[in-house]
Design a protein around this motif. Structure first.
Motif, PDB file in Angstrom:
ATOM      1  N   UNK A   1      12.323 -35.337  60.204  1.00  0.00           N
ATOM      2  CA  UNK A   1      11.543 -36.435  59.629  1.00  0.00           C
ATOM      3  C   UNK A   1      12.104 -36.931  58.301  1.00  0.00           C
ATOM      4  N   UNK A   2      13.120 -36.205  57.770  1.00  0.00           N
ATOM      5  CA  UNK A   2      13.757 -36.575  56.491  1.00  0.00           C
ATOM      6  C   UNK A   2      12.748 -36.617  55.352  1.00  0.00           C
ATOM      7  N   UNK A   3      11.860 -35.617  55.310  1.00  0.00           N
ATOM      8  CA  UNK A   3      10.844 -35.546  54.267  1.00  0.00           C
ATOM      9  C   UNK A   3      10.857 -34.169  53.606  1.00  0.00           C
ATOM     10  N   UNK A   4      10.425 -34.155  52.338  1.00  0.00           N
ATOM     11  CA  UNK A   4      10.319 -32.915  51.583  1.00  0.00           C
ATOM     12  C   UNK A   4       8.865 -32.467  51.505  1.00  0.00           C
ATOM     13  N   UNK A  11      14.971 -22.367  46.758  1.00  0.00           N
ATOM     14  CA  UNK A  11      14.255 -21.504  45.821  1.00  0.00           C
ATOM     15  C   UNK A  11      14.243 -22.187  44.462  1.00  0.00           C
ATOM     16  N   UNK A  12      13.032 -22.484  43.953  1.00  0.00           N
ATOM     17  CA  UNK A  12      12.874 -23.296  42.752  1.00  0.00           C
ATOM     18  C   UNK A  12      12.103 -22.538  41.657  1.00  0.00           C
ATOM     19  N   UNK A  13      12.069 -23.140  40.459  1.00  0.00           N
ATOM     20  CA  UNK A  13      11.316 -22.563  39.352  1.00  0.00           C
ATOM     21  C   UNK A  13       9.834 -22.419  39.669  1.00  0.00           C
ATOM     22  N   UNK A  14       9.293 -23.338  40.419  1.00  0.00           N
ATOM     23  CA  UNK A  14       7.852 -23.392  40.665  1.00  0.00           C
ATOM     24  C   UNK A  14       7.449 -22.902  42.057  1.00  0.00           C
ATOM     25  N   UNK A  15       8.415 -22.568  42.910  1.00  0.00           N
ATOM     26  CA  UNK A  15       8.086 -22.127  44.267  1.00  0.00           C
ATOM     27  C   UNK A  15       9.197 -22.435  45.242  1.00  0.00           C
ATOM     28  N   UNK A  16       8.844 -23.006  46.394  1.00  0.00           N
ATOM     29  CA  UNK A  16       9.795 -23.261  47.480  1.00  0.00           C
ATOM     30  C   UNK A  16       9.677 -24.716  47.922  1.00  0.00           C
ATOM     31  N   UNK A  17      10.817 -25.365  48.076  1.00  0.00           N
ATOM     32  CA  UNK A  17      10.866 -26.723  48.626  1.00  0.00           C
ATOM     33  C   UNK A  17      11.427 -26.645  50.037  1.00  0.00           C
ATOM     34  N   UNK A  18      10.860 -27.422  50.951  1.00  0.00           N
ATOM     35  CA  UNK A  18      11.306 -27.437  52.346  1.00  0.00           C
ATOM     36  C   UNK A  18      11.635 -28.865  52.764  1.00  0.00           C
ATOM     37  N   UNK A  19      12.838 -29.048  53.285  1.00  0.00           N
ATOM     38  CA  UNK A  19      13.259 -30.360  53.780  1.00  0.00           C
ATOM     39  C   UNK A  19      13.267 -30.340  55.301  1.00  0.00           C
ATOM     40  N   UNK A  20      12.503 -31.234  55.917  1.00  0.00           N
ATOM     41  CA  UNK A  20      12.453 -31.365  57.367  1.00  0.00           C
ATOM     42  C   UNK A  20      13.562 -32.327  57.782  1.00  0.00           C
ATOM     43  N   UNK A  21      14.561 -31.823  58.458  1.00  0.00           N
ATOM     44  CA  UNK A  21      15.725 -32.642  58.808  1.00  0.00           C
ATOM     45  C   UNK A  21      15.413 -33.643  59.915  1.00  0.00           C
ATOM     46  N   UNK A  36      18.061 -24.826  41.205  1.00  0.00           N
ATOM     47  CA  UNK A  36      17.907 -24.251  42.545  1.00  0.00           C
ATOM     48  C   UNK A  36      18.656 -22.923  42.539  1.00  0.00           C
ATOM     49  N   UNK A  37      17.965 -21.825  42.827  1.00  0.00           N
ATOM     50  CA  UNK A  37      18.554 -20.493  42.703  1.00  0.00           C
ATOM     51  C   UNK A  37      19.112 -19.951  44.015  1.00  0.00           C
ATOM     52  N   UNK A  38      18.619 -20.444  45.120  1.00  0.00           N
ATOM     53  CA  UNK A  38      19.088 -19.990  46.421  1.00  0.00           C
ATOM     54  C   UNK A  38      18.662 -21.030  47.444  1.00  0.00           C
ATOM     55  N   UNK A  39      19.237 -20.969  48.641  1.00  0.00           N
ATOM     56  CA  UNK A  39      18.832 -21.885  49.699  1.00  0.00           C
ATOM     57  C   UNK A  39      19.154 -21.288  51.056  1.00  0.00           C
ATOM     58  N   UNK A  40      18.406 -21.743  52.051  1.00  0.00           N
ATOM     59  CA  UNK A  40      18.663 -21.410  53.455  1.00  0.00           C
ATOM     60  C   UNK A  40      18.796 -22.711  54.229  1.00  0.00           C
ATOM     61  N   UNK A  41      19.825 -22.793  55.057  1.00  0.00           N
ATOM     62  CA  UNK A  41      20.118 -23.997  55.825  1.00  0.00           C
ATOM     63  C   UNK A  41      19.972 -23.653  57.295  1.00  0.00           C
ATOM     64  N   UNK A  42      18.989 -24.262  57.964  1.00  0.00           N
ATOM     65  CA  UNK A  42      18.741 -23.986  59.376  1.00  0.00           C
ATOM     66  C   UNK A  42      18.904 -25.285  60.173  1.00  0.00           C
ATOM     67  N   UNK A  43      18.927 -25.209  61.506  1.00  0.00           N
ATOM     68  CA  UNK A  43      19.077 -26.446  62.296  1.00  0.00           C
ATOM     69  C   UNK A  43      18.017 -27.495  62.022  1.00  0.00           C
ATOM     70  N   UNK A  44      16.808 -27.076  61.649  1.00  0.00           N
ATOM     71  CA  UNK A  44      15.716 -28.035  61.468  1.00  0.00           C
ATOM     72  C   UNK A  44      15.260 -28.195  60.020  1.00  0.00           C
ATOM     73  N   UNK A  45      15.531 -27.171  59.184  1.00  0.00           N
ATOM     74  CA  UNK A  45      14.992 -27.212  57.825  1.00  0.00           C
ATOM     75  C   UNK A  45      16.038 -26.766  56.805  1.00  0.00           C
ATOM     76  N   UNK A  46      15.818 -27.184  55.557  1.00  0.00           N
ATOM     77  CA  UNK A  46      16.529 -26.645  54.407  1.00  0.00           C
ATOM     78  C   UNK A  46      15.472 -26.125  53.443  1.00  0.00           C
ATOM     79  N   UNK A  47      15.581 -24.861  53.038  1.00  0.00           N
ATOM     80  CA  UNK A  47      14.639 -24.259  52.102  1.00  0.00           C
ATOM     81  C   UNK A  47      15.349 -24.016  50.773  1.00  0.00           C
TER      82      UNK A  47
END
Length: 267
Positions: free
Chosen positions: A153-156, A141-151, A128-139
């Motif tokens: 629904x607790x899903x990726x 930065x990955x080798x293959x693109x972007x992962x988003x965590x919905x806080x 993981x090269x970078x990340x953003x932490x917001x009230x609703x999501x965590x983003x």
């Protein structure tokens, strides 16, 4: 180089990161050479005590008066000009504190610092090269693109972009990611991302500073604006490859590939 030693003249190595402290001390990280700060007479002083020789610093962070270094040898924080290891035994690319929590983006996923030490949080088998932490999501930065965590629904959700994303920012209410090939991806508000590239330009980094997004590129430093419905780059300074910047009291401090740290008065 060992100890905190002064270096005369300009520090003209490839600068990977720059931070300006409250007292206007400039701290910079030349590639593979640890960390330096400015002295009272303008000389550069190596902040080497406590950090292994030839450490490469990926990013510097300054929070609540404390300086942190994300390096190829783990995480460090500066206390009375001595680096203290933070028991992170892997490559660290980013570190941020949010509320009462602290997170690190590493070569083995996202980690959270707890009272009992570091705890693996997500993607332990991927960088993981970078990340953003917001009230609703965590983003992430990955080798293959972007992962988003919905806080909520607790899903990726994974956005496979076939590009390594090395940096993240938010622009015009949309997520922006820098790729390792010098371009970027920008959220299209339709649940996906569009690839954006300016011909003949290689983008190193994006930085969010004082409600603006700055683009660090091989042609210089730019501020990102919207013209109509299209993103546009407004030149701040050109002619020198820029890799990072910081702002203090209407002055830009710019890290460059070959001309050290430059200052730009914006007042």
């Amino acid at each position: 180089m060992y100890g905190n030693e002064p270096v005369k003249g300009e520090l003209l190595f490839h600068q990977t990161s720059v931070k300006v402290l409250e007292d206007r001390t400039i701290v910079t990280a030349p590639a593979g050479r640890g960390v330096f700060r400015t002295g009272q007479n303008g000389e550069w002083i190596a902040l080497a005590e406590g950090m292994p020789p030839k450490t490469h610093v990926n990013r510097l962070q300054s929070m609540d008066g404390t300086l942190y270094a994300c390096t190829d040898k783990g995480m460090f924080k500066l206390e009375e000009e001595v680096w203290q290891a933070m028991d992170m035994p892997m490559i660290c690319y980013q570190y941020k504190e949010t509320g009462h929590a602290a997170f690190a983006a590493t070569s083995r996923g996202l980690w959270c610092k707890t009272a009992k030490g570091w705890k693996s949080t997500a993607f332990p088998h991927a960088a993981v090269y970078d990340f953003l932490y917001t009230p609703h999501y965590i983003f992430l930065a990955m080798d293959w693109g972007i992962a988003m965590y919905d806080r909520l629904t607790c899903t990726w959700e994974r956005f496979v972009l076939n590009s390594r994303i090395t940096g993240l920012a938010v622009f015009d209410g949309r997520l922006l990611g820098v790729t390792d090939r010098g371009g970027w991806v920008l959220g299209n508000k339709k649940g996906n991302f569009d690839k954006v590239r300016f011909p003949g330009m290689y983008i190193f980094n994006v930085a969010m500073r004082e409600r603006s997004v700055y683009v660090c590129a091989d042609r210089g430093l730019y501020r990102l604006n919207m013209i109509g419905k299209q993103p546009a780059l407004v030149s701040v300074c050109i002619g020198c490859p820029v890799t990072d910047l910081d702002i203090r009291d209407d002055c830009l401090y710019v890290a460059t590939l070959s001309e050290g740290v430059q200052t730009i008065d914006m007042s």
